[in-house]
Design a protein around this motif. Sequence first.
Motif, PDB file in Angstrom:
ATOM      1  N   PHE A  28       0.847  -1.190   0.000  1.00  0.00           N
ATOM      2  CA  PHE A  28       0.000   0.000   0.000  1.00  0.00           C
ATOM      3  C   PHE A  28       0.883   1.240   0.000  1.00  0.00           C
ATOM      4  N   SER A  29       0.389   2.284  -0.670  1.00  0.00           N
ATOM      5  CA  SER A  29       1.055   3.582  -0.631  1.00  0.00           C
ATOM      6  C   SER A  29       0.416   4.421   0.472  1.00  0.00           C
ATOM      7  N   LEU A  30       1.254   5.065   1.267  1.00  0.00           N
ATOM      8  CA  LEU A  30       0.768   5.899   2.364  1.00  0.00           C
ATOM      9  C   LEU A  30       0.897   7.370   1.983  1.00  0.00           C
ATOM     10  N   VAL A  31      -0.153   8.133   2.219  1.00  0.00           N
ATOM     11  CA  VAL A  31      -0.133   9.557   1.925  1.00  0.00           C
ATOM     12  C   VAL A  31       0.444  10.293   3.126  1.00  0.00           C
ATOM     13  N   GLY A  32       1.545  10.987   2.914  1.00  0.00           N
ATOM     14  CA  GLY A  32       2.192  11.702   4.009  1.00  0.00           C
ATOM     15  C   GLY A  32       1.537  13.039   4.303  1.00  0.00           C
ATOM     16  N   PHE A  33       2.279  13.898   5.011  1.00  0.00           N
ATOM     17  CA  PHE A  33       1.735  15.191   5.412  1.00  0.00           C
ATOM     18  C   PHE A  33       1.932  16.254   4.341  1.00  0.00           C
ATOM     19  N   THR A  34       3.095  16.219   3.701  1.00  0.00           N
ATOM     20  CA  THR A  34       3.413  17.244   2.709  1.00  0.00           C
ATOM     21  C   THR A  34       4.539  16.745   1.812  1.00  0.00           C
ATOM     22  N   GLU A  35       4.684  17.365   0.649  1.00  0.00           N
ATOM     23  CA  GLU A  35       5.773  17.034  -0.256  1.00  0.00           C
ATOM     24  C   GLU A  35       6.906  18.050  -0.180  1.00  0.00           C
ATOM     25  N   ASP A  36       6.711  19.116   0.573  1.00  0.00           N
ATOM     26  CA  ASP A  36       7.742  20.147   0.689  1.00  0.00           C
ATOM     27  C   ASP A  36       8.909  19.621   1.522  1.00  0.00           C
ATOM     28  N   SER A 180      -8.571  -9.379   6.477  1.00  0.00           N
ATOM     29  CA  SER A 180      -8.271 -10.532   5.624  1.00  0.00           C
ATOM     30  C   SER A 180      -9.401 -10.841   4.652  1.00  0.00           C
ATOM     31  N   MET A 181     -10.614 -10.378   4.965  1.00  0.00           N
ATOM     32  CA  MET A 181     -11.768 -10.629   4.086  1.00  0.00           C
ATOM     33  C   MET A 181     -11.915  -9.579   2.995  1.00  0.00           C
ATOM     34  N   LEU A 182     -11.072  -8.552   3.035  1.00  0.00           N
ATOM     35  CA  LEU A 182     -11.180  -7.454   2.075  1.00  0.00           C
ATOM     36  C   LEU A 182     -10.285  -7.696   0.866  1.00  0.00           C
ATOM     37  N   SER A 183     -10.747  -7.238  -0.294  1.00  0.00           N
ATOM     38  CA  SER A 183      -9.953  -7.291  -1.527  1.00  0.00           C
ATOM     39  C   SER A 183      -9.637  -5.870  -1.972  1.00  0.00           C
ATOM     40  N   PHE A 184      -8.431  -5.681  -2.496  1.00  0.00           N
ATOM     41  CA  PHE A 184      -7.992  -4.357  -2.942  1.00  0.00           C
ATOM     42  C   PHE A 184      -7.493  -4.498  -4.379  1.00  0.00           C
ATOM     43  N   CYS A 185      -8.323  -4.080  -5.307  1.00  0.00           N
ATOM     44  CA  CYS A 185      -7.997  -4.289  -6.726  1.00  0.00           C
ATOM     45  C   CYS A 185      -7.578  -3.005  -7.436  1.00  0.00           C
ATOM     46  N   SER A 186      -8.415  -1.993  -7.378  1.00  0.00           N
ATOM     47  CA  SER A 186      -8.201  -0.812  -8.215  1.00  0.00           C
ATOM     48  C   SER A 186      -7.297   0.227  -7.571  1.00  0.00           C
ATOM     49  N   SER A 187      -7.281   0.289  -6.251  1.00  0.00           N
ATOM     50  CA  SER A 187      -6.519   1.335  -5.574  1.00  0.00           C
ATOM     51  C   SER A 187      -5.776   0.768  -4.373  1.00  0.00           C
ATOM     52  N   ALA A 198     -10.333   1.298   9.273  1.00  0.00           N
ATOM     53  CA  ALA A 198     -11.425   2.034   8.631  1.00  0.00           C
ATOM     54  C   ALA A 198     -11.056   2.570   7.246  1.00  0.00           C
ATOM     55  N   PRO A 199      -9.888   3.224   7.060  1.00  0.00           N
ATOM     56  CA  PRO A 199      -9.509   3.621   5.707  1.00  0.00           C
ATOM     57  C   PRO A 199      -9.360   2.428   4.762  1.00  0.00           C
ATOM     58  N   LEU A 200      -8.934   1.282   5.295  1.00  0.00           N
ATOM     59  CA  LEU A 200      -8.793   0.090   4.469  1.00  0.00           C
ATOM     60  C   LEU A 200     -10.164  -0.424   4.024  1.00  0.00           C
ATOM     61  N   ILE A 201     -11.144  -0.348   4.904  1.00  0.00           N
ATOM     62  CA  ILE A 201     -12.510  -0.741   4.535  1.00  0.00           C
ATOM     63  C   ILE A 201     -13.030   0.167   3.419  1.00  0.00           C
ATOM     64  N   SER A 202     -12.775   1.478   3.548  1.00  0.00           N
ATOM     65  CA  SER A 202     -13.195   2.427   2.516  1.00  0.00           C
ATOM     66  C   SER A 202     -12.490   2.173   1.193  1.00  0.00           C
ATOM     67  N   LEU A 203     -11.260   1.680   1.264  1.00  0.00           N
ATOM     68  CA  LEU A 203     -10.448   1.439   0.064  1.00  0.00           C
ATOM     69  C   LEU A 203     -10.819   0.130  -0.633  1.00  0.00           C
ATOM     70  N   SER A 204     -11.434  -0.782   0.086  1.00  0.00           N
ATOM     71  CA  SER A 204     -11.683  -2.123  -0.442  1.00  0.00           C
ATOM     72  C   SER A 204     -12.653  -2.110  -1.621  1.00  0.00           C
ATOM     73  N   THR A 205     -12.429  -3.049  -2.542  1.00  0.00           N
ATOM     74  CA  THR A 205     -13.305  -3.206  -3.705  1.00  0.00           C
ATOM     75  C   THR A 205     -14.262  -4.383  -3.529  1.00  0.00           C
ATOM     76  N   SER A 206     -14.220  -5.042  -2.393  1.00  0.00           N
ATOM     77  CA  SER A 206     -15.115  -6.176  -2.133  1.00  0.00           C
ATOM     78  C   SER A 206     -16.234  -5.745  -1.186  1.00  0.00           C
ATOM     79  N   ASP A 207     -17.128  -6.664  -0.880  1.00  0.00           N
ATOM     80  CA  ASP A 207     -18.235  -6.388   0.033  1.00  0.00           C
ATOM     81  C   ASP A 207     -17.676  -6.141   1.444  1.00  0.00           C
ATOM     82  N   THR A 208     -18.030  -5.006   2.019  1.00  0.00           N
ATOM     83  CA  THR A 208     -17.460  -4.612   3.319  1.00  0.00           C
ATOM     84  C   THR A 208     -18.483  -4.694   4.463  1.00  0.00           C
ATOM     85  N   THR A 209     -19.606  -5.325   4.205  1.00  0.00           N
ATOM     86  CA  THR A 209     -20.672  -5.364   5.219  1.00  0.00           C
ATOM     87  C   THR A 209     -20.197  -5.992   6.518  1.00  0.00           C
ATOM     88  N   LEU A 210     -19.582  -7.179   6.423  1.00  0.00           N
ATOM     89  CA  LEU A 210     -19.136  -7.885   7.618  1.00  0.00           C
ATOM     90  C   LEU A 210     -18.030  -7.116   8.331  1.00  0.00           C
TER      91      LEU A 210
END
Length: 324
Positions: A28-36, A180-187, A198-210
């Motif tokens: 996974f790529s992590l978004v930092g605070f700044t690029e400066d 472990s039940m989450l899939s990450f395909c597009s992002s 929680a951010p990983l659930i938002s990022l997942s491309t699979s069903d996140t109900t459970l």
Amino acid sequence: DSTFPKLFLIDLTIQTMAQSNCTQVTEFSLVGFTEDPVTRMNLFLLFLLTYLVTMLGNLGIIILIRASPHLHSPMYYFLGNLAFVDLCSSTIITPKMLVDLMSEKKSIGYAGCVAQVFLFDVFGMTEYFLLASMAYDRYVAICHPLLYPIVLSPKCCFQLVTGSYLVGLTNGVGQTISMSMLSFCSSSTINLFFCDIAPLISLSTSDTTLSHIILTTAASLFGVSSILVILLSYVAIIPTILSINSAEGKRKAFSTCTSHLTTVSIFYGAGFFTYLNPSSESSRGGDKWAVVLYTVVPPMLNPLIYSLRNKEVKEALRRLTKMI
């Protein structure tokens, strides 16, 4: 009517085909605070200083409690475990954050992300229940002082601390299973400086109900119960203190609670601001600086609060310094 079963089967088939065509991410790529570069260097120095203070402060509290016989009481037994948990929770996040601040590529492998989710949720929930145990300790000490040595026996203290770690472990295992039940395909870009469920659930491309159910259940069952213990303890403590006749007695009783109340206010206040902030992208982790306030600041402040506001700790430090 057989329309509904057919539609359900078609939808299930489409989901299955989509998952079969999915290439699972390996990092996974992590978004930092700044690029400066200048700002990144300043942040690196700031967080490095914060981490060093956190390490020295919490290690100092642990060593001081072990080396001082008159600090071998239930309150300081809980405090020593709190210092250990703060030490671990800070080490899970800050060193990786420091490396990323000095790197162009900010990434973490899938296995490393799973480990970070597990450990962060283990020690995070453990801290909630340690703070609840410390509130119960103050309740017994102030409201039932004659029963204090019996109720808060070494066996009881051990059970409370062990129970806190077991609840944390249960939470960590639950969130790891959820991931472990989450899939990450597009992002594979996490808009945060560490892996949180929680951010990983938002990022997942699979069903996140459970996964949502596990997250909500853990927060409701564990988080709310620990808050209730603290609130109920102080609902009983405050009237008891106010009923003390002498001003000196009231002052002494309040002084034993101020450090704990300050720690609770910082930890829970930062947590609520971070995860219940409506402006955040998700219920957890939208505002990076709010997350810093929750994950990095409390472990640094806790030993300072207990050392600066506690006469027994200051006296033990003075004695230890003379011995050295």
